[in-house]
Design an enzyme around this catalytic site. Structure first.
Site, PDB file in Angstrom:
ATOM      1  NE  ARG A  44       7.518  -1.934   5.992  1.00 50.22           N
ATOM      2  CZ  ARG A  44       6.205  -1.742   5.993  1.00 50.22           C
ATOM      3  NH1 ARG A  44       5.557  -1.557   4.858  1.00 50.22           N
ATOM      4  NH2 ARG A  44       5.539  -1.774   7.126  1.00 50.22           N
ATOM      5  NE  ARG A  98       6.181   0.840  10.107  1.00 53.94           N
ATOM      6  CZ  ARG A  98       5.027   0.776   9.446  1.00 53.94           C
ATOM      7  NH1 ARG A  98       4.934   1.286   8.229  1.00 53.94           N
ATOM      8  NH2 ARG A  98       3.992   0.195   9.978  1.00 53.94           N
ATOM      9  NE  ARG A 134      -4.171  -0.569   9.866  1.00 55.27           N
ATOM     10  CZ  ARG A 134      -3.113   0.020   9.305  1.00 55.27           C
ATOM     11  NH1 ARG A 134      -3.193   1.244   8.856  1.00 55.27           N
ATOM     12  NH2 ARG A 134      -1.988  -0.650   9.188  1.00 55.27           N
ATOM     13  NE  ARG A 136       2.002  -3.713  11.539  1.00 58.70           N
ATOM     14  CZ  ARG A 136       2.976  -3.454  10.660  1.00 58.70           C
ATOM     15  NH1 ARG A 136       4.206  -3.923  10.863  1.00 58.70           N
ATOM     16  NH2 ARG A 136       2.743  -2.741   9.596  1.00 58.70           N
ATOM     17  CE  LYS A 144      -2.210  -0.925   3.859  1.00 61.66           C
ATOM     18  NZ  LYS A 144      -1.478  -2.121   4.304  1.00 61.66           N
TER      19      LYS A 144
HETATM   20  P1  AMP Z   1       0.784   1.517   8.785  1.00 66.41           P
HETATM   21  O1  AMP Z   1       1.870   2.519   8.602  1.00 66.41           O
HETATM   22  O2  AMP Z   1      -0.408   1.772   7.903  1.00 66.41           O
HETATM   23  O3  AMP Z   1       1.265   0.098   8.701  1.00 66.41           O
HETATM   24  O4  AMP Z   1       0.242   1.704  10.288  1.00 66.41           O
HETATM   25  C1  AMP Z   1       1.089   1.519  11.404  1.00 66.41           C
HETATM   26  C2  AMP Z   1       0.273   1.457  12.678  1.00 66.41           C
HETATM   27  O5  AMP Z   1      -0.421   2.699  12.875  1.00 66.41           O
HETATM   28  C3  AMP Z   1      -0.812   0.395  12.739  1.00 66.41           C
HETATM   29  O6  AMP Z   1      -0.302  -0.892  13.070  1.00 66.41           O
HETATM   30  C4  AMP Z   1      -1.699   0.985  13.833  1.00 66.41           C
HETATM   31  O7  AMP Z   1      -1.108   0.817  15.106  1.00 66.41           O
HETATM   32  C5  AMP Z   1      -1.670   2.467  13.508  1.00 66.41           C
HETATM   33  N1  AMP Z   1      -2.746   2.828  12.552  1.00 66.41           N
HETATM   34  C6  AMP Z   1      -2.570   3.223  11.279  1.00 66.41           C
HETATM   35  N2  AMP Z   1      -3.744   3.485  10.685  1.00 66.41           N
HETATM   36  C7  AMP Z   1      -4.694   3.231  11.615  1.00 66.41           C
HETATM   37  C8  AMP Z   1      -6.107   3.304  11.604  1.00 66.41           C
HETATM   38  N3  AMP Z   1      -6.790   3.663  10.508  1.00 66.41           N
HETATM   39  N4  AMP Z   1      -6.773   2.972  12.752  1.00 66.41           N
HETATM   40  C9  AMP Z   1      -6.121   2.627  13.856  1.00 66.41           C
HETATM   41  N5  AMP Z   1      -4.776   2.517  13.935  1.00 66.41           N
HETATM   42  C10 AMP Z   1      -4.060   2.827  12.824  1.00 66.41           C
END
Ligand code: AMP
Length: 226
Positions: free
Chosen positions: A130, A163, A94, A174, A19
């Site tokens: 990553r 990360r 999400r 996750r 994504k």
């Molecule tokens: P990402 O960078 O999209 O992989 O998001 C990293 C982390 O941010 C996720 O594992 C969640 O802890 C938090 N996060 C990101 N987007 C959301 C969302 N829409 N709702 C809740 N937590 C989020």
């Protein structure tokens, strides 16, 4: 006359599906903002804001932040004038509750929900290798897509890091949360869903996104929207 509706793209898929990788170049190509909730929260963590302190606790365990916090962050960002032609949502919604709250905001928009389909075995391999740029958030893979110079971003020369939530034990959490909370959105957006074979190479995936986008927006783009 064909009215140009704002184009809203939603990127759905498990962690590691690609994504973030494709959201940035696609948003640049379409000249619409890329809104990544994960990136917004990481900015708050970096600046040690009150939201950042809360976000860190959830993110480091691979848990989702409460819906209210994600909704507040997104609606604040989408209220900026640069979102008037549309925007690309990466990592939001999400949960079904987030999608329900978003729905009324999309009534006069052209919505496309891309679903990046990738099997679990590939996801784990991709995420645990990553590397992400501290400055521009571009991502690389230690083996499959290494930067030209070790630990330096090809695009902006920023430093690369792993990360905290990409560690294997957190990643498994996750993925479980994705299956339980986020995967139901594939049905939620069934009418606007465009499936992408995310296990192809980076450039093949991007080409598939572009060609499917062209097909689904054909009547609008013919009128000069893009
Ligand atoms: P990402 O960078 O999209 O992989 O998001 C990293 C982390 O941010 C996720 O594992 C969640 O802890 C938090 N996060 C990101 N987007 C959301 C969302 N829409 N709702 C809740 N937590 C989020």
């Amino acid at each position: 006359m064909v009215l140009e509706l704002p184009l809203v793209l939603i990127f759905l898929g498990p962690p590691g599906a690609g994504k973030g990788t494709h959201a940035l170049p696609l948003s640049q190509k379409l000249k619409i903002p890329h809104i990544s909730t994960g990136a917004l929260f990481r900015e708050h963590i970096k600046s040690q804001s009150p939201l950042g302190k809360i976000a860190k606790q959830y993110m480091n365990q691979g848990k989702l932040l409460p819906d209210e916090l994600a909704l507040k962050a997104v609606f604040e960002r989408t209220s900026y004038p640069d979102c008037c032609r549309g925007y690309l949502l990466d990592g939001f919604p999400r949960t079904v509750a987030q999608a329900e709250e978003l729905k009324p905001h999309l009534e006069n928009c052209h919505l496309i929900a891309f679903f990046f389909d990738v099997p679990d075995s590939i996801l784990i391999e991709r995420i645990t290798g990553r590397l992400v740029c501290k400055q521009c958030a571009c991502s690389y893979h230690k083996i499959y897509d290494p930067p030209k110079q070790q630990e330096i971003c090809d695009t902006c020369q920023g430093g690369l890091y792993v990360r905290e939530d990409d560690r294997e034990e957190v990643l498994r959490n996750r993925l479980e949360i994705y299956r339980r909370e986020t995967a139901p959105l594939i049905d939620f957006y069934a009418e606007d869903l465009v499936k992408i074979d995310g296990k192809q190479t980076k450039s093949q995936v991007f080409q598939e996104v572009l060609s499917k986008l062209k097909t689904v927006t054909a009547p609008v783009s013919a009128a000069g929207a893009f």
